[in-house]
Design a protein around this motif. Structure first.
Motif, short mmCIF file in Angstrom:
data_model
loop_
_atom_site.label_atom_id
_atom_site.label_comp_id
_atom_site.label_asym_id
_atom_site.label_seq_id
_atom_site.Cartn_x
_atom_site.Cartn_y
_atom_site.Cartn_z
N SER A 30 0.82 -1.21 0.00
CA SER A 30 0.00 0.00 0.00
C SER A 30 0.86 1.26 0.00
N ILE A 31 1.93 1.26 0.81
CA ILE A 31 2.83 2.40 0.82
C ILE A 31 3.52 2.54 -0.53
N TRP A 32 3.92 1.41 -1.12
CA TRP A 32 4.57 1.44 -2.44
C TRP A 32 3.64 2.03 -3.50
N VAL A 33 2.36 1.60 -3.47
CA VAL A 33 1.39 2.13 -4.42
C VAL A 33 1.19 3.63 -4.20
N VAL A 106 -15.88 1.34 -6.56
CA VAL A 106 -16.70 2.50 -6.92
C VAL A 106 -15.90 3.53 -7.71
N TYR A 107 -14.67 3.80 -7.26
CA TYR A 107 -13.89 4.87 -7.88
C TYR A 107 -13.18 4.45 -9.16
N LYS A 108 -12.95 3.16 -9.34
CA LYS A 108 -12.21 2.73 -10.52
C LYS A 108 -12.84 3.18 -11.83
N PRO A 109 -14.15 3.03 -12.05
CA PRO A 109 -14.74 3.49 -13.33
C PRO A 109 -14.75 5.01 -13.46
N LYS A 110 -14.57 5.74 -12.36
CA LYS A 110 -14.64 7.20 -12.39
C LYS A 110 -13.28 7.86 -12.55
N ILE A 111 -12.23 7.05 -12.65
CA ILE A 111 -10.88 7.61 -12.70
C ILE A 111 -10.70 8.52 -13.90
N ASP A 112 -11.10 8.06 -15.08
CA ASP A 112 -10.91 8.86 -16.30
C ASP A 112 -11.60 10.21 -16.19
N ALA A 113 -12.86 10.21 -15.73
CA ALA A 113 -13.63 11.45 -15.65
C ALA A 113 -13.03 12.40 -14.62
N GLN A 114 -12.61 11.88 -13.46
CA GLN A 114 -12.08 12.75 -12.42
C GLN A 114 -10.72 13.31 -12.81
N LEU A 115 -9.89 12.50 -13.46
CA LEU A 115 -8.59 13.01 -13.91
C LEU A 115 -8.77 14.06 -15.00
N THR A 116 -9.70 13.81 -15.93
CA THR A 116 -9.95 14.77 -17.00
C THR A 116 -10.39 16.11 -16.43
N GLU A 117 -11.29 16.06 -15.45
CA GLU A 117 -11.78 17.30 -14.82
C GLU A 117 -10.64 18.05 -14.13
N ILE A 187 -2.11 7.16 -19.81
CA ILE A 187 -1.04 6.51 -19.06
C ILE A 187 -1.29 6.62 -17.56
N ILE A 188 -1.65 7.82 -17.11
CA ILE A 188 -1.86 8.06 -15.69
C ILE A 188 -3.09 7.29 -15.19
N ALA A 189 -4.17 7.29 -16.00
CA ALA A 189 -5.39 6.57 -15.61
C ALA A 189 -5.12 5.07 -15.51
N ASP A 190 -4.35 4.52 -16.45
CA ASP A 190 -4.01 3.10 -16.41
C ASP A 190 -3.19 2.77 -15.16
N PHE A 191 -2.33 3.70 -14.76
CA PHE A 191 -1.52 3.50 -13.55
C PHE A 191 -2.42 3.34 -12.33
N PHE A 192 -3.39 4.28 -12.19
CA PHE A 192 -4.30 4.22 -11.05
C PHE A 192 -5.15 2.95 -11.10
N LYS A 193 -5.67 2.60 -12.27
CA LYS A 193 -6.55 1.43 -12.38
C LYS A 193 -5.80 0.14 -12.04
N LYS A 194 -4.57 0.05 -12.52
CA LYS A 194 -3.78 -1.17 -12.28
C LYS A 194 -3.53 -1.37 -10.79
N HIS A 195 -3.14 -0.31 -10.09
CA HIS A 195 -2.78 -0.47 -8.70
C HIS A 195 -4.00 -0.50 -7.78
N LEU A 196 -5.09 0.12 -8.20
CA LEU A 196 -6.32 -0.03 -7.42
C LEU A 196 -6.82 -1.46 -7.51
N ALA A 197 -6.59 -2.11 -8.66
CA ALA A 197 -7.00 -3.51 -8.80
C ALA A 197 -6.23 -4.39 -7.82
#
Length: 227
Positions: A30-33, A106-117, A187-197
């Protein structure tokens, strides 16, 4: 009076030793992520909600290590007090882990929209300070991407050399120049999605194991009471 089952006692000890090790793994991962390639810090944006599950799992990992110690001591010393503390703490941890897993789902599908905003507020990139631009150009070079949301146009009229795309790459042409077609948002969204998984898998996977721990601790607690 009934004695304490040696099988239950040492199974409880073994479980809690493994439980303690799991706490170490959860805390470390978790700290590494949280700090690995800290995009949030590099880009100077607010992304707290996206990392809420990770922060929660850091706390979970630390508490699990303490509970594992209580469980081991409670089993070996046949201490009802320590076993009860372990049971209560483990039940609360189980609730926290399920919450962390749900937050991740809950937050995983919203990553793209929140990062874009968030990224829209940073455009045009050429208007940012030099520290920001240097950090972001490093991201572009390492990941072969250009811009945040729309591509090279995010830089306005001053597209940096870090956006230049070799002829063999996935490029887009403009004014006789070739730039990387992929935006860094992907790239950034994929990073968050991968590590949230990873966090989601740990949260729900360990929850199943902890149910056995609750059963072991309460069984041993009751046997010591009858002793």
């Amino acid at each position: 009076m009934a004695g304490v089952s040696k099988c239950i006692k040492y199974s409880m000890f073994a479980f809690n030793f493994l439980f303690w090790l799991c706490g170490c793994v959860i805390l470390g991962v978790s700290i590494w992520v949280r700090v690995s390639k800290n995009v949030q810090k590099e880009l100077n944006i607010e992304g707290g909600s996206l990392l809420a599950a990770v922060d929660l799992m850091i706390a979970v990992g630390a508490i699990i290590m303490v509970l594992g110690f209580f469980g081991c001591c409670g089993a070996i010393r046949e201490s009802r007090c320590l076993l009860l503390l372990f049971f209560i703490g483990l039940f609360l941890i189980l609730a926290l882990q399920i919450t962390a897993g749900i937050l991740g789902v809950v937050y995983k599908p919203k990553i793209d929209a929140q990062l874009t905003e968030s990224f829209q507020k940073l455009l045009p990139l050429s208007g940012q300070d030099e520290s920001f631009k240097n950090s972001f150009e490093t991201i572009q070079k390492e990941n072969e991407c250009c811009g945040l949301v729309h591509g090279y146009t995010d830089w306005g009229a001053n597209v940096p050399a870090s956006c230049n795309c070799p002829s063999t790459g996935n490029c887009v042409s403009s004014g006789g120049n070739k730039y990387y077609k992929e935006t860094c948002l992907n790239i950034i969204a994929d990073f968050f999605k991968k590590h949230l998984a990873i966090i989601i898998g740990i949260a729900f996977g360990l929850a199943a194991v902890e149910l056995f721990g609750l059963g072991f601790s309460m069984t041993l607690y009751c046997q010591i009471g009858k002793k």
